[in-house]
Scaffold this motif. Structure first.
Motif, mmCIF file in Angstrom:
data_model
loop_
_atom_site.group_PDB
_atom_site.id
_atom_site.type_symbol
_atom_site.label_atom_id
_atom_site.label_comp_id
_atom_site.label_asym_id
_atom_site.label_seq_id
_atom_site.Cartn_x
_atom_site.Cartn_y
_atom_site.Cartn_z
ATOM 1 N N GLN A 114 18.922 26.393 17.624
ATOM 2 C CA GLN A 114 19.236 25.358 17.344
ATOM 3 C C GLN A 114 18.165 24.022 16.814
ATOM 4 O O GLN A 114 17.319 23.864 16.762
ATOM 5 N N SER A 115 19.374 22.990 15.994
ATOM 6 C CA SER A 115 18.782 22.007 15.599
ATOM 7 C C SER A 115 19.803 20.898 15.783
ATOM 8 O O SER A 115 20.873 21.380 15.954
ATOM 9 N N ALA A 116 19.659 19.300 14.847
ATOM 10 C CA ALA A 116 20.366 19.166 15.038
ATOM 11 C C ALA A 116 21.117 18.998 13.492
ATOM 12 O O ALA A 116 22.812 18.894 14.205
ATOM 13 N N GLN A 117 21.296 19.755 12.789
ATOM 14 C CA GLN A 117 21.773 20.481 11.421
ATOM 15 C C GLN A 117 23.131 21.143 12.238
ATOM 16 O O GLN A 117 23.793 21.299 11.840
ATOM 17 N N SER A 118 22.492 22.348 12.721
ATOM 18 C CA SER A 118 23.026 23.560 13.318
ATOM 19 C C SER A 118 24.258 23.553 13.915
ATOM 20 O O SER A 118 24.942 24.127 14.442
ATOM 21 N N VAL A 119 23.701 22.189 15.120
ATOM 22 C CA VAL A 119 24.604 21.872 15.752
ATOM 23 C C VAL A 119 26.367 21.526 15.507
ATOM 24 O O VAL A 119 27.373 21.688 15.664
ATOM 25 N N GLY A 120 26.354 21.051 13.474
ATOM 26 C CA GLY A 120 27.522 20.348 12.830
ATOM 27 C C GLY A 120 28.474 21.616 12.515
ATOM 28 O O GLY A 120 29.151 21.953 11.964
ATOM 29 N N ILE A 121 27.832 22.886 12.454
ATOM 30 C CA ILE A 121 28.291 23.842 11.898
ATOM 31 C C ILE A 121 30.253 24.426 12.655
ATOM 32 O O ILE A 121 29.599 24.096 14.161
ATOM 33 N N THR A 122 30.816 24.680 12.071
ATOM 34 C CA THR A 122 31.856 24.765 12.622
ATOM 35 C C THR A 122 32.886 26.115 12.034
ATOM 36 O O THR A 122 32.297 26.596 10.951
ATOM 37 N N SER A 123 33.562 26.157 12.953
ATOM 38 C CA SER A 123 34.272 27.987 12.001
ATOM 39 C C SER A 123 34.636 27.248 10.659
ATOM 40 O O SER A 123 35.314 28.274 9.694
ATOM 41 N N GLU A 124 34.604 26.001 10.338
ATOM 42 C CA GLU A 124 35.628 26.200 9.200
ATOM 43 C C GLU A 124 34.691 25.513 8.107
ATOM 44 O O GLU A 124 34.426 25.981 6.620
ATOM 45 N N TRP A 125 33.058 26.139 8.192
ATOM 46 C CA TRP A 125 32.109 26.568 7.365
ATOM 47 C C TRP A 125 32.517 27.726 6.764
ATOM 48 O O TRP A 125 32.723 28.764 6.964
ATOM 49 N N ARG A 126 31.608 28.183 5.861
ATOM 50 C CA ARG A 126 30.995 28.837 5.208
ATOM 51 C C ARG A 126 29.315 29.355 4.844
ATOM 52 O O ARG A 126 28.745 28.473 5.142
ATOM 53 N N ALA A 127 29.152 30.673 5.184
ATOM 54 C CA ALA A 127 27.949 30.824 5.167
ATOM 55 C C ALA A 127 27.775 31.958 3.689
ATOM 56 O O ALA A 127 28.125 32.512 3.440
ATOM 57 N N VAL A 128 25.923 31.217 2.600
ATOM 58 C CA VAL A 128 26.188 32.465 1.206
ATOM 59 C C VAL A 128 24.631 33.150 1.575
ATOM 60 O O VAL A 128 23.526 31.785 2.309
ATOM 61 N N VAL A 129 24.581 33.798 1.680
ATOM 62 C CA VAL A 129 23.212 35.316 2.314
ATOM 63 C C VAL A 129 22.998 35.632 0.873
ATOM 64 O O VAL A 129 24.078 36.584 0.438
ATOM 65 N N GLY A 130 22.354 35.436 -0.349
ATOM 66 C CA GLY A 130 21.925 36.286 -1.444
ATOM 67 C C GLY A 130 23.213 36.287 -2.344
ATOM 68 O O GLY A 130 22.578 37.656 -2.448
ATOM 69 N N GLY A 131 23.426 35.159 -2.248
ATOM 70 C CA GLY A 131 25.244 35.503 -3.316
ATOM 71 C C GLY A 131 25.938 35.975 -3.085
ATOM 72 O O GLY A 131 27.220 35.635 -3.202
ATOM 73 N N VAL A 132 26.260 36.480 -1.231
ATOM 74 C CA VAL A 132 26.791 37.028 -0.927
ATOM 75 C C VAL A 132 27.883 35.622 0.527
ATOM 76 O O VAL A 132 26.970 34.981 0.720
ATOM 77 N N ILE A 133 29.047 35.061 0.113
ATOM 78 C CA ILE A 133 29.584 34.082 0.900
ATOM 79 C C ILE A 133 30.720 35.412 2.063
ATOM 80 O O ILE A 133 31.298 36.085 1.902
ATOM 81 N N PHE A 134 29.790 34.787 3.128
ATOM 82 C CA PHE A 134 30.847 35.421 4.539
ATOM 83 C C PHE A 134 31.477 33.520 4.919
ATOM 84 O O PHE A 134 30.775 32.600 4.678
ATOM 85 N N ASP A 135 32.899 34.116 5.369
ATOM 86 C CA ASP A 135 33.317 33.027 6.545
ATOM 87 C C ASP A 135 33.252 32.773 7.625
ATOM 88 O O ASP A 135 33.308 34.413 7.750
ATOM 89 N N LEU A 136 33.116 32.125 8.661
ATOM 90 C CA LEU A 136 32.604 31.784 10.235
ATOM 91 C C LEU A 136 33.932 32.497 10.445
ATOM 92 O O LEU A 136 35.069 31.208 10.814
ATOM 93 N N LYS A 137 33.599 32.898 11.432
ATOM 94 C CA LYS A 137 34.726 33.552 11.869
ATOM 95 C C LYS A 137 34.867 32.865 13.705
ATOM 96 O O LYS A 137 36.344 32.994 14.524
ATOM 97 N N GLU A 138 33.876 32.030 13.762
ATOM 98 C CA GLU A 138 33.457 31.275 15.798
ATOM 99 C C GLU A 138 33.397 30.468 15.139
ATOM 100 O O GLU A 138 32.206 30.785 14.043
ATOM 101 N N ASP A 139 33.242 29.404 16.135
ATOM 102 C CA ASP A 139 32.407 28.717 16.042
ATOM 103 C C ASP A 139 30.574 28.785 16.977
ATOM 104 O O ASP A 139 31.076 29.374 17.268
ATOM 105 N N PRO A 140 29.767 28.282 16.511
ATOM 106 C CA PRO A 140 28.568 29.313 16.714
ATOM 107 C C PRO A 140 28.260 29.004 18.428
ATOM 108 O O PRO A 140 28.939 28.034 18.654
ATOM 109 N N ARG A 141 27.668 29.996 18.856
ATOM 110 C CA ARG A 141 27.877 30.280 20.257
ATOM 111 C C ARG A 141 25.982 30.419 20.628
ATOM 112 O O ARG A 141 25.323 30.912 20.072
#
Length: 106
Positions: free
Chosen positions: A65-92
């Protein structure tokens, strides 16, 4: 979750619309930040097995948890080692409260 398990860099990206000089709009993704994270691939449930049949890999991404991670929403995506993951939910919040967990699908 122990901080030592945050062993992968994950770049979070937000969807953006950029106006061009000619008045058009270009859609794209913009890097927001790149924290250390833990990526756990899900296995075993019926929904996970169905996702695999269509070549999707569901994961749980855990970040501190940080000031940056509080802003993550389900409309974002995450890139891990060149693989793109669509976020399916807001962080909990995690059970211990110091981390956020989110479901992603790549």
């Amino acid at each position: 979750m122990e901080a030592g398990r945050l062993n992968q860099r994950v770049t979070f990206q937000a969807h953006v619309l950029i106006e061009t000089d000619m008045g058009g709009v270009i859609e794209g993704w913009e890097d927001r930040f790149t924290p250390w994270a833990h990526v756990r691939y899900l296995r075993g449930s019926e929904a996970v097995m169905q996702a695999r049949l269509v070549s999707k890999a569901p994961v749980i991404i855990t970040v501190r948890q940080s000031a940056q991670s509080v802003g993550i929403t389900s409309e974002w995506r995450a890139v891990v080692g060149g693989v793109i993951f669509d976020l399916k939910e807001d962080p909990r919040p995690s059970e211990d409260g110091g981390f956020f967990e989110m479901l992603g699908e790549g």
